[in-house]
Design a protein around this motif. Sequence first.
Motif, PDB file in Angstrom:
ATOM      1  N   THR A 119       3.306   9.915   7.830  1.00  0.00           N
ATOM      2  CA  THR A 119       3.617  11.279   8.272  1.00  0.00           C
ATOM      3  C   THR A 119       4.449  11.172   9.550  1.00  0.00           C
ATOM      4  N   PRO A 120       5.101  12.268   9.973  1.00  0.00           N
ATOM      5  CA  PRO A 120       5.931  12.214  11.183  1.00  0.00           C
ATOM      6  C   PRO A 120       5.172  11.784  12.434  1.00  0.00           C
ATOM      7  N   SER A 121       3.837  11.943  12.451  1.00  0.00           N
ATOM      8  CA  SER A 121       3.060  11.568  13.631  1.00  0.00           C
ATOM      9  C   SER A 121       2.344  10.229  13.469  1.00  0.00           C
ATOM     10  N   SER A 122       2.450   9.628  12.292  1.00  0.00           N
ATOM     11  CA  SER A 122       1.775   8.355  12.041  1.00  0.00           C
ATOM     12  C   SER A 122       2.505   7.203  12.725  1.00  0.00           C
ATOM     13  N   SER A 177       3.319   7.845  19.395  1.00  0.00           N
ATOM     14  CA  SER A 177       2.862   9.129  19.941  1.00  0.00           C
ATOM     15  C   SER A 177       3.399   9.389  21.347  1.00  0.00           C
ATOM     16  N   SER A 178       3.641   8.332  22.103  1.00  0.00           N
ATOM     17  CA  SER A 178       4.115   8.522  23.481  1.00  0.00           C
ATOM     18  C   SER A 178       5.598   8.195  23.638  1.00  0.00           C
ATOM     19  N   ILE A 179       6.307   8.029  22.521  1.00  0.00           N
ATOM     20  CA  ILE A 179       7.727   7.676  22.583  1.00  0.00           C
ATOM     21  C   ILE A 179       8.573   8.926  22.356  1.00  0.00           C
ATOM     22  N   ALA A 180       9.437   9.227  23.295  1.00  0.00           N
ATOM     23  CA  ALA A 180      10.347  10.366  23.144  1.00  0.00           C
ATOM     24  C   ALA A 180      11.377  10.058  22.061  1.00  0.00           C
ATOM     25  N   HIS A 181      11.779  11.086  21.334  1.00  0.00           N
ATOM     26  CA  HIS A 181      12.722  10.891  20.230  1.00  0.00           C
ATOM     27  C   HIS A 181      14.005  10.213  20.685  1.00  0.00           C
ATOM     28  N   GLU A 182      14.480  10.577  21.881  1.00  0.00           N
ATOM     29  CA  GLU A 182      15.740   9.998  22.344  1.00  0.00           C
ATOM     30  C   GLU A 182      15.604   8.519  22.721  1.00  0.00           C
ATOM     31  N   PRO A 201      12.685   5.456   8.981  1.00  0.00           N
ATOM     32  CA  PRO A 201      11.399   5.212   8.313  1.00  0.00           C
ATOM     33  C   PRO A 201      11.240   5.988   7.019  1.00  0.00           C
ATOM     34  N   MET A 202      10.712   5.335   6.008  1.00  0.00           N
ATOM     35  CA  MET A 202      10.474   5.942   4.707  1.00  0.00           C
ATOM     36  C   MET A 202       8.974   6.111   4.494  1.00  0.00           C
ATOM     37  N   PRO A 203       8.553   7.014   3.589  1.00  0.00           N
ATOM     38  CA  PRO A 203       7.119   7.154   3.301  1.00  0.00           C
ATOM     39  C   PRO A 203       6.547   5.828   2.816  1.00  0.00           C
ATOM     40  N   SER A 204       5.347   5.511   3.291  1.00  0.00           N
ATOM     41  CA  SER A 204       4.731   4.249   2.901  1.00  0.00           C
ATOM     42  C   SER A 204       4.289   4.307   1.454  1.00  0.00           C
ATOM     43  N   ARG A 205       4.266   3.122   0.825  1.00  0.00           N
ATOM     44  CA  ARG A 205       3.900   3.016  -0.571  1.00  0.00           C
ATOM     45  C   ARG A 205       2.710   2.085  -0.714  1.00  0.00           C
TER      46      ARG A 205
END
Length: 334
Positions: free
Chosen positions: A206-209, A260-265, A292-296
């Motif tokens: 997920t985007p937050s994982s 979680s603590s990394i800014a997008h930029e 990153p792609m969804p995990s499989r």
Amino acid sequence: MPGSSRPRKFQCCMKHSLKFFLTATSGVQDIPEFMGSALVDGVQAGYCDSNIKTAEPKQDWARKFMKDNPQQLEFYVNECYRLRDFLKATIGSLMKRLNQTGSVHVLQRMYGCEWDDETGEISGFNQYGYDGEDFIALDLQTLTWIAPKPQAFITKLKWDADKARLEFNKNFYTYMCPDWLKKYAQYARSSLQRRDLPSVSLLQKTPSSPITCHATGFYPDRADLLWRKDGEELHEDVDKGEILPNHDGTFQMSVDLNISSIAHEDWKKYDCVFQLSGVKDDIITKLEKSKPMPSRVSCSGFPAGAAIGVVVGLLLLLCIAGLFLWRKKTNGTQ
């Protein structure tokens, strides 16, 4: 300096291993009731089960060795029959002793030896697991069996009293097994010295994982996978997994990065680095917001760090024929 990674820690020499994995099952449908695999330096060299009723070399060098030494192939064929009958009888005895009926049960044995080609040091091991947990193991120093669970104490007393078997074990793990291993390593030298580079992917559920850097298909297993920021290796917010075998004899590993603590930029400052012993250039995969792609989930994706119970173990059986590992809860015999 920026763009560089830590110095390699790989050594020129290595510890070779010959390991045998045996599995007997009760109450399991659609898979052989007995399976056995022989691994040299972590690569499957031979296989047998109760359906094919013979031993089959799985590597070109192993086929050549057996052709040059037909008595060894005959030995393994006979051992498959003998060990099948022994494990079947043992699992039946355990079920009666523990008042178990009807349900699924799994008896596993792992035995073999290791040899350090630099120091000459030799070690042996012989241990059993039942229903996903340690059951009994041989202490080669004292030539006695260690029973970590009360249910195995009767087996310990019986096997401790079999002095002829203990002496055979001592001779096998001190002389026979290392001698075989040295011969196998000589035949396998060209194969074991090969270098296969992996495919490396960045996966995210997920985007937050956490973002998983996954490398698969490399050989040998003397490799490392790490996350860097601005060229410096990260240790915080990083969770590194174990190196796991694939069904084709190659290996895979993963390392997670908590974002979680990394800014997008700041994502562009991070990259994942794969290093393989004997290969000069690293494989560097940059972290990009769109990458990153969804995990499989795949057969090779089962975790090896957790205890493998009956259900998960049987799923593993379907994915990697005959290779059964249970979590080692005691120091054992190595």
